[in-house]
Structure formats: C-alpha cells, structure tokens
Design a protein around this motif. Structure first.
Motif, PDB file in Angstrom:
ATOM      1  N   MET A   1      87.153  21.149   2.296  1.00  0.00           N
ATOM      2  CA  MET A   1      87.973  22.347   2.409  1.00  0.00           C
ATOM      3  C   MET A   1      88.989  22.191   3.534  1.00  0.00           C
ATOM      4  O   MET A   1      88.746  21.481   4.501  1.00  0.00           O
ATOM      5  CB  MET A   1      87.103  23.564   2.709  1.00  0.00           C
ATOM      6  N   LYS A   2      90.089  22.848   3.382  1.00  0.00           N
ATOM      7  CA  LYS A   2      91.125  22.765   4.388  1.00  0.00           C
ATOM      8  C   LYS A   2      91.185  24.081   5.161  1.00  0.00           C
ATOM      9  O   LYS A   2      91.033  25.149   4.605  1.00  0.00           O
ATOM     10  CB  LYS A   2      92.480  22.471   3.738  1.00  0.00           C
ATOM     11  N   PHE A   3      91.480  23.980   6.465  1.00  0.00           N
ATOM     12  CA  PHE A   3      91.567  25.171   7.295  1.00  0.00           C
ATOM     13  C   PHE A   3      92.915  25.177   7.997  1.00  0.00           C
ATOM     14  O   PHE A   3      93.375  24.152   8.496  1.00  0.00           O
ATOM     15  CB  PHE A   3      90.445  25.191   8.340  1.00  0.00           C
ATOM     16  N   GLU A   4      93.567  26.319   7.999  1.00  0.00           N
ATOM     17  CA  GLU A   4      94.862  26.440   8.643  1.00  0.00           C
ATOM     18  C   GLU A   4      94.724  26.294  10.152  1.00  0.00           C
ATOM     19  O   GLU A   4      93.719  26.684  10.749  1.00  0.00           O
ATOM     20  CB  GLU A   4      95.481  27.805   8.308  1.00  0.00           C
ATOM     21  N   LYS A   5      95.775  25.751  10.759  1.00  0.00           N
ATOM     22  CA  LYS A   5      95.767  25.569  12.212  1.00  0.00           C
ATOM     23  C   LYS A   5      95.588  26.898  12.923  1.00  0.00           C
ATOM     24  O   LYS A   5      94.861  27.010  13.900  1.00  0.00           O
ATOM     25  CB  LYS A   5      97.072  24.908  12.653  1.00  0.00           C
ATOM     26  N   ARG A   6      96.248  27.937  12.416  1.00  0.00           N
ATOM     27  CA  ARG A   6      96.150  29.262  13.032  1.00  0.00           C
ATOM     28  C   ARG A   6      94.704  29.734  13.038  1.00  0.00           C
ATOM     29  O   ARG A   6      94.207  30.271  14.024  1.00  0.00           O
ATOM     30  CB  ARG A   6      97.027  30.259  12.268  1.00  0.00           C
ATOM     31  N   LEU A  40      81.576  27.582   2.777  1.00  0.00           N
ATOM     32  CA  LEU A  40      81.554  26.736   3.971  1.00  0.00           C
ATOM     33  C   LEU A  40      80.387  25.761   3.872  1.00  0.00           C
ATOM     34  O   LEU A  40      79.283  26.149   3.495  1.00  0.00           O
ATOM     35  CB  LEU A  40      81.394  27.607   5.224  1.00  0.00           C
ATOM     36  N   THR A  41      80.646  24.513   4.206  1.00  0.00           N
ATOM     37  CA  THR A  41      79.558  23.537   4.277  1.00  0.00           C
ATOM     38  C   THR A  41      78.999  23.520   5.694  1.00  0.00           C
ATOM     39  O   THR A  41      79.609  24.039   6.630  1.00  0.00           O
ATOM     40  CB  THR A  41      80.051  22.129   3.922  1.00  0.00           C
ATOM     41  N   LYS A  42      77.836  22.883   5.856  1.00  0.00           N
ATOM     42  CA  LYS A  42      77.229  22.790   7.180  1.00  0.00           C
ATOM     43  C   LYS A  42      78.125  22.012   8.142  1.00  0.00           C
ATOM     44  O   LYS A  42      78.248  22.365   9.321  1.00  0.00           O
ATOM     45  CB  LYS A  42      75.862  22.131   7.082  1.00  0.00           C
ATOM     46  N   ALA A  43      78.752  20.946   7.638  1.00  0.00           N
ATOM     47  CA  ALA A  43      79.626  20.137   8.497  1.00  0.00           C
ATOM     48  C   ALA A  43      80.816  20.953   8.983  1.00  0.00           C
ATOM     49  O   ALA A  43      81.215  20.879  10.159  1.00  0.00           O
ATOM     50  CB  ALA A  43      80.103  18.900   7.742  1.00  0.00           C
ATOM     51  N   GLU A  44      81.392  21.765   8.096  1.00  0.00           N
ATOM     52  CA  GLU A  44      82.536  22.595   8.479  1.00  0.00           C
ATOM     53  C   GLU A  44      82.117  23.668   9.475  1.00  0.00           C
ATOM     54  O   GLU A  44      82.824  23.948  10.444  1.00  0.00           O
ATOM     55  CB  GLU A  44      83.149  23.226   7.229  1.00  0.00           C
ATOM     56  N   ALA A  45      80.955  24.274   9.236  1.00  0.00           N
ATOM     57  CA  ALA A  45      80.459  25.295  10.155  1.00  0.00           C
ATOM     58  C   ALA A  45      80.166  24.695  11.526  1.00  0.00           C
ATOM     59  O   ALA A  45      80.435  25.316  12.559  1.00  0.00           O
ATOM     60  CB  ALA A  45      79.206  25.949   9.589  1.00  0.00           C
ATOM     61  N   THR A  46      79.628  23.481  11.554  1.00  0.00           N
ATOM     62  CA  THR A  46      79.355  22.813  12.832  1.00  0.00           C
ATOM     63  C   THR A  46      80.643  22.581  13.610  1.00  0.00           C
ATOM     64  O   THR A  46      80.716  22.846  14.817  1.00  0.00           O
ATOM     65  CB  THR A  46      78.652  21.460  12.568  1.00  0.00           C
ATOM     66  N   LEU A  48      83.565  24.164  13.300  1.00  0.00           N
ATOM     67  CA  LEU A  48      84.281  25.392  13.649  1.00  0.00           C
ATOM     68  C   LEU A  48      83.571  26.219  14.711  1.00  0.00           C
ATOM     69  O   LEU A  48      84.208  26.925  15.491  1.00  0.00           O
ATOM     70  CB  LEU A  48      84.504  26.247  12.399  1.00  0.00           C
ATOM     71  N   THR A  49      82.244  26.170  14.747  1.00  0.00           N
ATOM     72  CA  THR A  49      81.494  26.994  15.706  1.00  0.00           C
ATOM     73  C   THR A  49      81.198  26.276  17.008  1.00  0.00           C
ATOM     74  O   THR A  49      80.960  26.926  18.034  1.00  0.00           O
ATOM     75  CB  THR A  49      80.146  27.435  15.102  1.00  0.00           C
ATOM     76  N   GLY A  50      81.160  24.948  17.001  1.00  0.00           N
ATOM     77  CA  GLY A  50      80.761  24.222  18.198  1.00  0.00           C
ATOM     78  C   GLY A  50      79.256  24.144  18.366  1.00  0.00           C
ATOM     79  O   GLY A  50      78.761  23.637  19.373  1.00  0.00           O
ATOM     80  N   LEU A  51      78.523  24.655  17.397  1.00  0.00           N
ATOM     81  CA  LEU A  51      77.061  24.567  17.436  1.00  0.00           C
ATOM     82  C   LEU A  51      76.611  23.160  17.035  1.00  0.00           C
ATOM     83  O   LEU A  51      77.354  22.397  16.420  1.00  0.00           O
ATOM     84  CB  LEU A  51      76.451  25.591  16.483  1.00  0.00           C
ATOM     85  N   GLN A  81      75.429  11.909   1.747  1.00  0.00           N
ATOM     86  CA  GLN A  81      74.899  12.904   0.825  1.00  0.00           C
ATOM     87  C   GLN A  81      75.967  13.940   0.466  1.00  0.00           C
ATOM     88  O   GLN A  81      76.809  14.287   1.298  1.00  0.00           O
ATOM     89  CB  GLN A  81      73.697  13.621   1.455  1.00  0.00           C
ATOM     90  N   PRO A  82      75.969  14.424  -0.770  1.00  0.00           N
ATOM     91  CA  PRO A  82      76.950  15.456  -1.153  1.00  0.00           C
ATOM     92  C   PRO A  82      76.824  16.701  -0.275  1.00  0.00           C
ATOM     93  O   PRO A  82      75.717  17.119   0.071  1.00  0.00           O
ATOM     94  CB  PRO A  82      76.573  15.775  -2.602  1.00  0.00           C
ATOM     95  N   SER A  83      77.959  17.273   0.083  1.00  0.00           N
ATOM     96  CA  SER A  83      77.961  18.504   0.875  1.00  0.00           C
ATOM     97  C   SER A  83      77.731  19.697  -0.045  1.00  0.00           C
ATOM     98  O   SER A  83      78.216  19.725  -1.184  1.00  0.00           O
ATOM     99  CB  SER A  83      79.296  18.667   1.603  1.00  0.00           C
ATOM    100  N   VAL A  84      76.995  20.679   0.449  1.00  0.00           N
ATOM    101  CA  VAL A  84      76.703  21.872  -0.343  1.00  0.00           C
ATOM    102  C   VAL A  84      77.364  23.081   0.313  1.00  0.00           C
ATOM    103  O   VAL A  84      76.943  23.519   1.388  1.00  0.00           O
ATOM    104  CB  VAL A  84      75.188  22.120  -0.462  1.00  0.00           C
ATOM    105  N   PRO A  85      78.414  23.626  -0.289  1.00  0.00           N
ATOM    106  CA  PRO A  85      79.054  24.809   0.283  1.00  0.00           C
ATOM    107  C   PRO A  85      78.193  26.051   0.084  1.00  0.00           C
ATOM    108  O   PRO A  85      77.531  26.200  -0.946  1.00  0.00           O
ATOM    109  CB  PRO A  85      80.368  24.917  -0.490  1.00  0.00           C
TER     110      PRO A  85
END
Length: 401
Positions: A1-6, A40-46, A48-51, A81-85
């Motif tokens: 997934m793509k996320f805008e810079k803003r 959101l996948t786990k990798a994306e959440a990691t 974006l959140t810094g967790l 492994q495939p990402s699961v959103p």
C-alpha cells in the motif's frame, strides 16, 4: 500500500509507545490507522506507529479476537511470507443516534464503519420534549428491525441537538413561551431507560463535524472548518485531527459571527446563511415554508428563491471563512446542510467563487469541499459519540495533560 507524504507527517505526531500501561492508546492508534487507510498490514502499522513488530502483532491479534478487525486476502508476490491486510469489521459494533432539530428529528443505526443501517425521521413546526421522547420510544422497534438487529446488539446511544432550544425562537417561527420548557429538560436522562447503553449528548453542529472527520474523506485532515446549514447555521472545528469542543462545548457555533453584508440591522451570519431565511422567502411568496424539509421536490419548485438565497448564503459563509482563517489557518473547509446534494454542490461552488473575489491578503485560500452526509450528518454524528469515546484518540484531550 502507498501512503501520502502528508499522512506520514501527521502520523509522526501520533507515534505509539511500547509500554504495556498505554496498550489502550496503542490499540486506538492502530484502529485509527486502519480506519483511515481502509486496510493495513502489520509491517505498515509497525512503520507508521513506531511500535515494535511484536507489539503490533499483539495488538492486531487482540483487535481481531475482539472482532474489531477482519483479515483480508494475503498479498502475494513479495519476499517472505505473504502480508495479510486487516480492515475494520463493519459488524463489530452498532450504535444509535438521535438528532433533534428545530423542524426535523432523525433516528439512525450505524455500524462500526459509519454506514447507516436504518433510519426513521419525522417533521414538525417546532420540537417539544414529550413528542421527542415519544418519537424515540415508539420508533426504536422499527428502527432496529430495519437494521436487522436486536436491542442487545447496540453498544451505545448518542443524542445531538442545538444548545438552548428556547433561544432564537423568532428565527424559526416557534412560540418562545412553549420553547421555554426545554430549559428544564434533560433528554439524556429522559431516554436513559431506552436500553442498557451509555447515553451521550452533544451539540448538533459539533456532532456533525465529528461524523465528517471520523467517517468522511477528511480523516487525514488536521485542521478543519465545518459549516452545517440547517434551520439555523452551525458547525464545528477540528484541530490536530480531533474535534475541538471549546470551553463550553459550543466551539464554531457560527450563528452570532458578524459578517459585512449591507442589510441594515442584520449583521450576523445566521441572518443570511440559514434555512429559516429561505423559509421566510418561500412564505412571503405564498408557499409552504416547511416544504423544504423532507421534500426534495420543493427545492425544484422554488428554484428562483433558492438561487437568490444561495447567493447571499455563499457570501456570508465566505466572509465567515475569511474571519476564521485570520485566527487559525484551516487547511480544509467543509460545507454541508439539510438540502439535496445538488444544492450542496452549488453552494460549495459559490462559496469558492466568493472567496476568489474577497481580499485574502495575509491568508491562504483553503480547499472548499462538500460534506458526505447531508441531512443525516447530525444523527450520524450523534451515533458516533460512544464509538469515538471508546475507540478514537482525541489529540486535543491529550494535549491538555
């Protein structure tokens, strides 16, 4: 997934914490991210959140176990492994929302994504407490039936209504002597036995702003100015990505705001940008002033008057926007109201055009857009009150601590 810079800049101010003590905050943060991005996948959440990856895995598992999140189809074609959103489960929770307006009451059921599952409405010349309570009690069974739900499936109940209904009565044709009864009415208490849920209450304009921010296309907007053109104009504001209520809960009431329009003795925004003004115009022309509520044909039948009203309404709102921008540089202005989508689109166009003609020296013109909900915005906002209280981060509350 793509996320805008803003969006990434916004989320940088909302980084999570790996401390167990703030797990509730982190869960809200992850839910918020999923809601804003659709999935959101786990990798994306990691990222974006810094967790930590482990913390995000624990949160995703907990939210899935609570039925708040659903797994999507695995994303293949990547290394490993495939990402699961994960996405919001619409059926996780259901909420009731009751809007009491000056001429219309709306009762809705929404799901966890804000979709309206069922609605019942009624019109009147002016609201009275006994009739309002009876409307809610009598229509709850049919409302739930329309949504295919049982009372036990409802998680919360919100009420949205104007503050001080006993004021401004001359502006919408109500007898002040009868409206005075509202001074001693606590509608939340009167309807507290409607079901075993917590009952929330909010100013109708603020509630509508909350619905737009939570479920509309402006979820990544940090500072938003929101106008709702009802019988009397109102609205709300969002600061730091959260609704700002103000000291008394009346932030962005807008009605008393002074605008430089030339009619002697009328210098408030409410004197121009309110449906009550159009009501009076229709009545003076020999029509039924209440026909514009619940009957879209009435807007077509009164095209000439509607166009004239739109011009003055747009000018008033444009002046109000400039005044507001001199205090806070809102990035987006949203305009909605109790009218058909075509009228909303025309009003947005006229406001934007008026802004181009006004002196904007020292301020920057914001994006001017139409709202999502139309007449149901305040009822949806009412239903969203318990949802937001339990699952949404309020940045303005955090900043006070």
């Amino acid at each position: 997934m793509k996320f805008e810079k803003r969006e990434q800049q916004i989320l940088a101010a909302q980084k999570g914490s790996n401390q167990v003590a703030v797990r509730g905050f982190n869960e809200r943060l992850v839910l918020d991210l999923v809601r804003k991005n659709g999935a959101l996948t786990k990798a994306e959440a990691t990222r974006l959140t810094g967790l930590s990856p482990n913390a995000v895995s624990v949160i995703f598992r907990a939210l899935e176990n609570e039925n708040l999140l659903l797994r999507g189809a695995p994303i293949k074609g990547r290394i490993g492994q495939p990402s699961v959103p994960m996405r919001i489960n619409p059926d996780a929770r259901y909420y009731l929302g009751l809007k009491i307006g000056r001429h219309v009451a709306d009762f809705v059921v929404i799901d966890f994504t804000g979709q309206v599952r069922s609605v019942v409405s009624t019109t009147y010349k002016y609201p009275m407490p006994d009739e309002t309570v009876a409307f809610a009690r009598n229509n709850l069974p049919s409302l739930l039936k329309g949504a295919g739900l049982e009372k036990e499936q409802i998680s919360g109940f919100g009420i949205a209504m104007p503050d001080e209904l006993w004021n401004w009565t001359m502006d919408f044709g109500a007898p002040k002597s009868k409206m005075e009864i509202w001074r001693d009415v606590d509608l939340s208490r009167e309807l507290s036995d409607l079901g075993p849920w917590p009952v929330y209450r909010e100013n109708d304009g603020t509630a509508a702003c909350g619905a737009e921010l939570l479920f509309g296309p402006h979820q990544s907007t940090q500072d938003l100015l929101y106008f709702f053109v009802g019988t009397l104009i109102g609205g709300g504001i969002a600061l730091n990505g959260s609704v700002f209520r103000g000291r008394t809960g009346r932030a962005a009431g807008f009605g008393p705001m002074r605008v430089p329009v030339s009619t002697p003795g009328k210098d408030r925004l409410v004197d121009y940008a309110s449906l009550s003004v159009l009501e009076n115009m229709i009545e003076r022309a020999g029509g039924d002033r209440f026909s514009i509520y619940g009957d879209e044909n009435a807007w077509q039948e009164n095209t000439g008057l509607v166009e004239k009203w739109l011009e003055t309404t747009a000018l008033g709102i444009a002046h109000a926007i400039v005044s507001s921008l001199s205090v806070i540089d809102f990035e987006t202005v949203v305009i909605d109201g109790s009218f058909p989508p075509t009228v909303r689109e025309k009003l947005v166009e006229l406001v934007s055009r008026q802004l181009d003609q006004l002196d904007l020296q020292g301020i920057e013109k914001p994006a001017v857009e139409g709202g999502r909900w139309g007449p149901l915005a305040r009822a949806v906002g009412a239903a969203a009150l318990p949802l937001a209280d339990e699952y949404v981060i309020n940045q303005n509350t955090l900043m006070r601590h």
